[in-house]
Every structure is written in C-alpha cells, then in structure tokens.
Design a protein around this motif. Sequence first.
Motif, mmCIF file in Angstrom:
data_model
loop_
_atom_site.group_PDB
_atom_site.id
_atom_site.type_symbol
_atom_site.label_atom_id
_atom_site.label_comp_id
_atom_site.label_asym_id
_atom_site.label_seq_id
_atom_site.Cartn_x
_atom_site.Cartn_y
_atom_site.Cartn_z
ATOM 1 N N ASP A 175 31.600 -26.940 -15.456
ATOM 2 C CA ASP A 175 30.171 -26.715 -15.654
ATOM 3 C C ASP A 175 29.512 -27.939 -16.278
ATOM 4 O OD1 ASP A 175 30.719 -24.240 -14.666
ATOM 5 O OD2 ASP A 175 30.097 -23.121 -16.449
ATOM 6 N N PHE A 176 30.259 -28.652 -17.110
ATOM 7 C CA PHE A 176 29.744 -29.887 -17.708
ATOM 8 C C PHE A 176 29.816 -31.044 -16.719
ATOM 9 C CE2 PHE A 176 30.653 -33.858 -20.030
ATOM 10 C CZ PHE A 176 29.493 -33.966 -20.788
ATOM 11 N N LEU A 177 30.943 -31.154 -16.021
ATOM 12 C CA LEU A 177 31.124 -32.262 -15.090
ATOM 13 C C LEU A 177 30.084 -32.229 -13.972
ATOM 14 C CD1 LEU A 177 35.018 -32.172 -14.702
ATOM 15 C CD2 LEU A 177 33.667 -33.624 -16.237
ATOM 16 N N ASP A 178 29.655 -31.031 -13.589
ATOM 17 C CA ASP A 178 28.716 -30.884 -12.478
ATOM 18 C C ASP A 178 27.306 -31.385 -12.814
ATOM 19 O OD1 ASP A 178 30.652 -29.784 -10.877
ATOM 20 O OD2 ASP A 178 30.012 -27.702 -11.178
ATOM 21 N N LEU A 179 27.048 -31.656 -14.104
ATOM 22 C CA LEU A 179 25.698 -32.052 -14.497
ATOM 23 C C LEU A 179 25.379 -33.509 -14.183
ATOM 24 C CD1 LEU A 179 25.465 -30.109 -17.861
ATOM 25 C CD2 LEU A 179 24.326 -29.577 -15.700
ATOM 26 N N GLY A 180 26.397 -34.284 -13.889
ATOM 27 C CA GLY A 180 26.111 -35.654 -13.469
ATOM 28 C C GLY A 180 27.072 -36.668 -14.039
ATOM 29 N N GLY A 181 26.903 -37.902 -13.592
ATOM 30 C CA GLY A 181 27.737 -38.991 -14.072
ATOM 31 C C GLY A 181 29.081 -39.059 -13.360
ATOM 32 N N ARG A 182 29.693 -40.211 -13.442
ATOM 33 C CA ARG A 182 31.016 -40.398 -12.833
ATOM 34 C C ARG A 182 32.092 -39.860 -13.768
ATOM 35 N NH1 ARG A 182 35.259 -44.416 -12.327
ATOM 36 N NH2 ARG A 182 34.438 -45.604 -14.098
ATOM 37 N N TRP A 183 33.031 -39.117 -13.211
ATOM 38 C CA TRP A 183 34.131 -38.636 -14.043
ATOM 39 C C TRP A 183 35.460 -38.942 -13.369
ATOM 40 C CZ3 TRP A 183 37.358 -34.629 -12.341
ATOM 41 C CH2 TRP A 183 36.884 -33.859 -11.271
ATOM 42 N N VAL A 184 36.468 -39.090 -14.218
ATOM 43 C CA VAL A 184 37.813 -39.443 -13.766
ATOM 44 C C VAL A 184 38.796 -38.457 -14.377
ATOM 45 C CG1 VAL A 184 39.628 -41.204 -13.775
ATOM 46 C CG2 VAL A 184 37.215 -41.895 -13.612
ATOM 47 N N ARG A 185 39.628 -37.862 -13.535
ATOM 48 C CA ARG A 185 40.686 -36.975 -14.026
ATOM 49 C C ARG A 185 41.950 -37.808 -14.277
ATOM 50 N NH1 ARG A 185 41.432 -31.508 -13.731
ATOM 51 N NH2 ARG A 185 39.709 -31.290 -12.226
ATOM 52 N N TYR A 186 42.399 -37.825 -15.511
ATOM 53 C CA TYR A 186 43.606 -38.565 -15.885
ATOM 54 C C TYR A 186 44.808 -37.626 -15.832
ATOM 55 C CZ TYR A 186 40.645 -42.383 -17.553
ATOM 56 O OH TYR A 186 39.742 -43.416 -17.628
ATOM 57 N N ASP A 187 45.933 -38.108 -15.338
ATOM 58 C CA ASP A 187 47.127 -37.268 -15.248
ATOM 59 C C ASP A 187 47.968 -37.368 -16.521
ATOM 60 O OD1 ASP A 187 48.156 -39.779 -15.011
ATOM 61 O OD2 ASP A 187 49.142 -39.457 -13.077
ATOM 62 N N THR A 188 47.332 -37.718 -17.616
ATOM 63 C CA THR A 188 47.996 -37.849 -18.899
ATOM 64 C C THR A 188 47.089 -37.288 -19.992
ATOM 65 O OG1 THR A 188 48.834 -39.456 -20.534
ATOM 66 C CG2 THR A 188 47.055 -40.190 -19.105
#
Length: 211
Positions: A175-188
């Motif tokens: 819900d937060f990620l959908d509000l905008g900006g580039r995001w990166v999922r880290y596997d750590t």
Amino acid sequence: METMQIRWLGHSCFAITCQEYTVVVDPFAPGSVPGYADIQETADQVLCSHEHHDHNYRAGVTLRQDGRVNPFTITSLPSFHDDCGGEKRGPNTIHLLEAGGLRVAHLGDLGALPAPEVVEQLQNLDAVLVPVGGFYTVGPQEAWEVVQALSPRVIVPMHYSTDTFGYDVLAPVEDFLDLGGRWVRYDTDTLEIHPGMSRHTALLTYGGAKD
C-alpha cells in the motif's frame, strides 16, 4: 569511503553498524509481534523510541563491554505516537544517527508529521526508517507525506504486515509502495548505506526464523 550497515531484525527493530560499533533500535519482546523470531543480539548500545513492549525489550540485547569507540553522534528528537499530541499513545522519540558523514533516522512509532523544527533537522538524510502500516502509527499515505517532507535518499519501510508476520491490523507494505517512487526488493535483511546513493525505497527481506 565510510559506510553504514542497516540490518532489519523484524517489525521496527534494526541493528545499525558503523566501524564495528552496533546500535540496536526498538527491540521487541518475545512473542509480542506475530511471526518474528525473538530478539537475541549482541551490540554496543540500545535505543528505544518509546516504552511499549514491541519496542523496548532491552533484555534481548547483550551489550559488549570491550570499550569500542562509538563513531555515532545520536540526536533524540521529540514527536508523538498519535495525531493528537500524544493524548492517545504518548510521546515518541525519533533517533538521528550520524557517522562518517552519513545520516540515518529511525522514526519509531511516529503518529503524525513531526514539528517543523524537527523536519528541518531531518533534512539531507541518507536513509530513513519509517513505519508505514497505520493503526498504531502513520499509515501508507501519511508515511508518504512524511518522506516527501524529509526527502531522504533511501526509504526503508517498517512496522507493516505480510501473510507471515506483523499485526493483522497493519496495512501491507504494498500500500505504501504503490504511492510512487522507485523501489527495490533486496533478497537480504541488510542494506549498506554509502554516500551518494540513488533515491529509492529499499524493501528488505526478513532474515529471521521462527522456531
């Protein structure tokens, strides 16, 4: 080049390390947050944003006694755990950690946009650790407004729910990620902060195991 390591221990708990000196922020009591393993850490210092059991379990951290030099300058900034001046849930302390030219802030259980003078002190952050799940803290939209006011290089969401951990009343991080900006999922569960990082939201992977 100086770096700072931020390791997510679940919920709002992080171990922040620079020059082999580690500060644990907001350790939670055993069994207090569904899905997370108990906090059993060794560090040099413990900080707690407020005295609720899912943020103040100092007994979960064994403090080293070897006299390591503390590279951090730590500033405690006042805020509230709700949007009504602390009347519902009391005060909340924001911790600003500075070392080697890097600035990282842990917002604790922030319940509303901090006062203008606090926002001013939180400019030029390399990273901010921000609650995004709502109910007890700012929700996704309010958290987004907070980070827009602070404009940090890296945003690290915390205090949210998934299918496997967190309070079920909290919103999912999406819900937060959908509000905008580039995001990166880290596997750590660990993020290394260094000068000049690109602006993005860092979604860390919880690394603990529940027995």
